[in-house]
Each structure stands twice: as C-alpha cells, then as structure tokens.
Design an enzyme around this catalytic site. Structure first.
Site, PDB file in Angstrom:
ATOM      1  CD  GLU A 286      -0.437  -3.586   0.339  1.00 18.01           C
ATOM      2  OE1 GLU A 286       0.447  -2.847   0.627  1.00 18.01           O
ATOM      3  OE2 GLU A 286      -1.645  -3.276   0.140  1.00 18.01           O
TER       4      GLU A 286
ATOM      5  CG  HIS B 118      -1.593   0.876  -3.232  1.00 19.99           C
ATOM      6  ND1 HIS B 118      -1.375  -0.605  -3.352  1.00 19.99           N
ATOM      7  CD2 HIS B 118      -0.993   0.987  -2.017  1.00 19.99           C
ATOM      8  CE1 HIS B 118      -0.817  -1.246  -2.426  1.00 19.99           C
ATOM      9  NE2 HIS B 118      -0.454  -0.294  -1.635  1.00 19.99           N
TER      10      HIS B 118
ATOM     11  CG  HIS C 174       2.814   2.573   0.479  1.00 23.72           C
ATOM     12  ND1 HIS C 174       3.278   1.546   1.196  1.00 23.72           N
ATOM     13  CD2 HIS C 174       1.277   1.926   0.297  1.00 23.72           C
ATOM     14  CE1 HIS C 174       2.412   0.585   1.447  1.00 23.72           C
ATOM     15  NE2 HIS C 174       1.390   0.794   0.953  1.00 23.72           N
ATOM     16  CD  GLU C 175      -1.687   4.003   0.866  1.00 28.36           C
ATOM     17  OE1 GLU C 175      -2.474   3.609  -0.216  1.00 28.36           O
ATOM     18  OE2 GLU C 175      -1.393   3.251   1.863  1.00 28.36           O
TER      19      GLU C 175
END
Length: 438
Positions: free
Chosen positions: A283, A252, A247-248
């Site tokens: 997101e 991102h 996710h991070e």
C-alpha cells in the site's frame, strides 16, 4: 460493445472489459470514445476462484447507504472503505485453481447497519452524541485484535504534511479543486482508462465498472473469476484519475499478476521462503504511485488517515469529530473519516480505533527512507513481496516475461519524482534515517 445489463440496471453503473467500447448511459455509443482493439489472446490474465473478493482499495471517501455483499451476478460489493483482509489459506497472491472458495464477507461485518440513522441523530444533536453502531454479524475478534492498536510513530510527519497543504491552499477543498481538476464524464473516464491500459499492455484483461454507489474512490477485486476494477464516478478528477490507475493497475494488479508465477504465490510458499508480509510495502508503493507525477504531490490522504486513527485510539467519536475540525471544515467529510477510524466499534463513546489505514503513510515513509537502495523494477517483478525481501529473493524469482509498470521504464525520472515527493511533503533524509534506522 456489450455492457453487463444486470449490473447497469441494478446499480446504475457502466461495466466493460477494457478494450471494449462503453456505451453512454447504457444506450447510444459514445462517438468520441476510441474504437475497441481486437480481443486479447486467451490466457492473457490470471484466473481466480469464482465469487467476489476484494484485493485492494484506494480512496478515503465513503458514501452513505447500504453495504450489501454479493457474489457473482455483476453487481458491486460495497467496499465500505474497508481494509484489505488476508485471503484464505492457499489463495495468497490471487493464484488460480478451482475450489470456488470465498473469503468471509467482512464488508458486511465491519460496516454498521445503522450508519445512516446514526448520522442523522449525530447531526441533529449538533455533534454532541456518540453513535451506537450495529452490525449485521459479529465483528471477527481476530480482525479487531489485529487492528486494535494505533501507532504514533509518524504523527509528527503526518501533521506536518497536513499543515503544508493548508498553508499553501487554505483548505483541503481548495487543494482538491486546484490540483485535481474538474470531474470527468463517463466517456472521458473510459478514454483515460483505455489509454492507460494500452500503456501497461493489459487491454482486455481487467473488467472495469463505473459506479456512483461505491464507498471509496476505487476498489480492485475479483468477480466471477475476473480481475475487476470499480471506480467511483464522484472521485474521477481530471488530474487524479491516472494516479488512481497507477495505484490500482500499475501497482496492485501488475504485482498480483507477477506474483502468480512465483514459487511463493501460495501461503505455503510464503512460509517456505520466509516472506515478510506484503504490507506496508504494497500500500505504501501504491500510494506513492497515486501522486507520483503530480506537480504538487502532497500525501494529504495518507497523513490525515494516520492522524485520525491515532487520535481515535484515545478519543470518543464526538471528541474525534471536534478535533478534526482544525483540518477539515466540511462536517460530512469529517463524519466519514470518523466512521472509517471507528468501524468495528459498537459504543463509540469509548476510545478505540481500527488501525489498518495507518498502513499507507507507514509504507510510504519506509519506501522513501530506503528508496536509494530499492530495486523498484525488481520489486514489481517479484510480486507481492516486501522491499526488505527483494535482494534475497532475486535468485529464486521467475523473472522471464515479468511485467514492469510503464512509468518505471524511465527509472531516472521515477527516482526524481520520489525525491520531489520528499521535498514537497517537508521530509528530509536525516529525519527518515532517525525514524527508521537500519
């Protein structure tokens, strides 16, 4: 290996550049952790304006306590489970350049100063009280206006996902234990992080902080011109930690690095190319990657956040708290979801919400709806762009040496996992097409 002693002493957290060997409890080296690799070549990661800026956040959990914002100096800015607020003009995409300009500290503006006192009062009143929140500074009207209205477009899907989890596991707490596994020690966390960074080829580029003082599961930010990932020790579970890193870092951070090389890396560039907002794609994609390789990839968090916010828009705090009891038995967890949905309000006896957290399920469903036509590696390579802009931007993008997350290398497996997410969460193609027609 050298930890940041200021951060460790002040906040009780480990802090290291990935690739360096963290120490256990700030004293002796952890003998079971792998040896550090050579330092990365200069220029391996993008540079950012000085100060501390939050880039992304994952996790619904909020911890009680103060939420002071700091700039440099190593200490974490409390995320307070706040949404990603747009960067100042000229800094879209996290590009480099001097200036040293910092975005306003909305973390203080949106987190109630008296949240702990109001929590105690709420529980003493046996939940028959609507908190009266106070803030360190006036909440920006532009922010409240942007996130004042909730959507009910995907409420039916959110409820179905929640029910699917409860039907299989009985309670969310049982689901967490069964699918998340045990909590990991600091040394185990460092080992998982380092191995993941090696997979993505970004060892040494990101500063990592382990803390028990974070108000969410994880937050990606820029601190002292360095990309910084903070991880909440209380949420680092055996089978979920790598999903958080996908996710991070895998979403991102990698999309952010690719974005710095594109002609639309600034706000002016985004206008020039008529780009749609990066969210809900950003997101939604990150949230899918969080659960991508789980055996049971339920979208519980995104679904419950979506539902909670829709209900908050029509209910008082106390009524919302009672409504959530059908899905969450733990009163402390319900309090946290309610505070998250009602942040920005002073008098929570009135209906109202802060709707930013609906972006997760919204983005997830849009991406799943169009997954057969989205070029996912290109979506990563082009940076912070919407899936809707990918095809027309391809001819303008700087694709040479673009980073692609390692888990997208086997695209056939990746697509099968997206299909598995659809099936597990009781979605179907016809329903998605009707909800989101072309």
């Amino acid at each position: 290996m050298v930890l940041d002693p200021g951060a460790a002493a002040a906040a009780g957290q480990g802090r290291a550049v990935l690739g360096e060997l963290p120490e256990r409890d700030g004293s002796r080296p952890c003998s079971s952790c792998p040896s550090p690799p050579p330092p990365p070549a200069p220029g391996g990661s993008p540079r950012y304006p000085r100060g501390s800026r939050r880039l992304s956040e994952s996790g619904a959990g909020m911890r009680r306590g103060g939420g002071a914002c700091t700039g440099s100096g190593g200490r974490m800015r409390s995320a307070a489970s706040l949404p990603h607020i747009g960067r100042p003009r000229g800094e879209e995409g996290g590009g480099g350049g001097g200036g040293g300009r910092r975005s306003p500290c909305l973390l203080v503006a949106l987190r109630p100063l008296n949240v702990e006192a109001e929590r105690e009062r709420f529980f003493r009143a046996r939940f028959a009280y609507d908190p009266q929140f106070e803030y360190a500074e006036p909440v920006p009207e532009a922010v409240l206006d942007k996130y004042r209205a909730a959507s009910d477009r995907f409420v039916a899907q959110a409820i179905r996902i929640i029910h699917a989890v409860l039907e299989k596991y009985g309670t969310y707490e049982s689901f967490e234990v069964a699918t998340g596994g045990r909590l990991l020690s600091k040394c185990q966390i460092w080992s998982v992080i380092r191995k993941y960074m090696q997979k993505e080829g970004c060892v040494g580029e990101v500063v990592v902080q382990l803390t028990d003082d974070l108000l969410s599961q994880a937050v990606m930010m820029v601190e002292d011109s360095r990309p910084t990932l903070a991880i909440n020790l209380a949420g680092a579970r055996q089978y979920w930690l790598e999903g958080m890193l996908r996710h991070e870092i895998g979403t991102h951070y990698i999309r952010g690095v690719n974005n710095t090389r594109q002609p639309w890396h600034s706000s002016e560039g985004r206008k020039q190319y008529s780009l749609k907002p990066a969210n809900p794609t950003e997101e939604g994609l990150a949230s899918l990657h969080s659960v991508l390789f789980r055996k049971q990839p339920f979208l519980w968090r995104a679904a419950l956040l979506y539902y909670t916010i829709e209900r908050a828009s029509r209910l008082s705090f106390s009524a919302l708290f009672q409504d959530l009891e059908q899905y969450v038995q733990d009163a402390g967890v319900r309090w946290e979801y309610c505070v998250r949905a009602k942040r920005g309000q002073t008098d929570t006896s009135q209906p109202g919400c802060f709707s930013k957290d609906q972006v997760y399920l919204d983005g997830i469903l849009r991406i799943l709806r169009h997954r057969q036509t989205i070029d996912f590696p290109l979506l990563a390579a082009l940076g912070k762009v919407s899936y809707e802009d990918v095809n027309r931007l391809k001819k303008f993008g700087v694709l040479e040496k673009a980073r692609i997350p390692h888990f997208m290398q086997d695209l056939e497996r990746y697509m099968k996992q997206l299909d598995h997410i659809v099936t597990t969460n009781q979605l179907n193609e016809q329903e998605l097409e009707e909800l989101l027609p072309d």
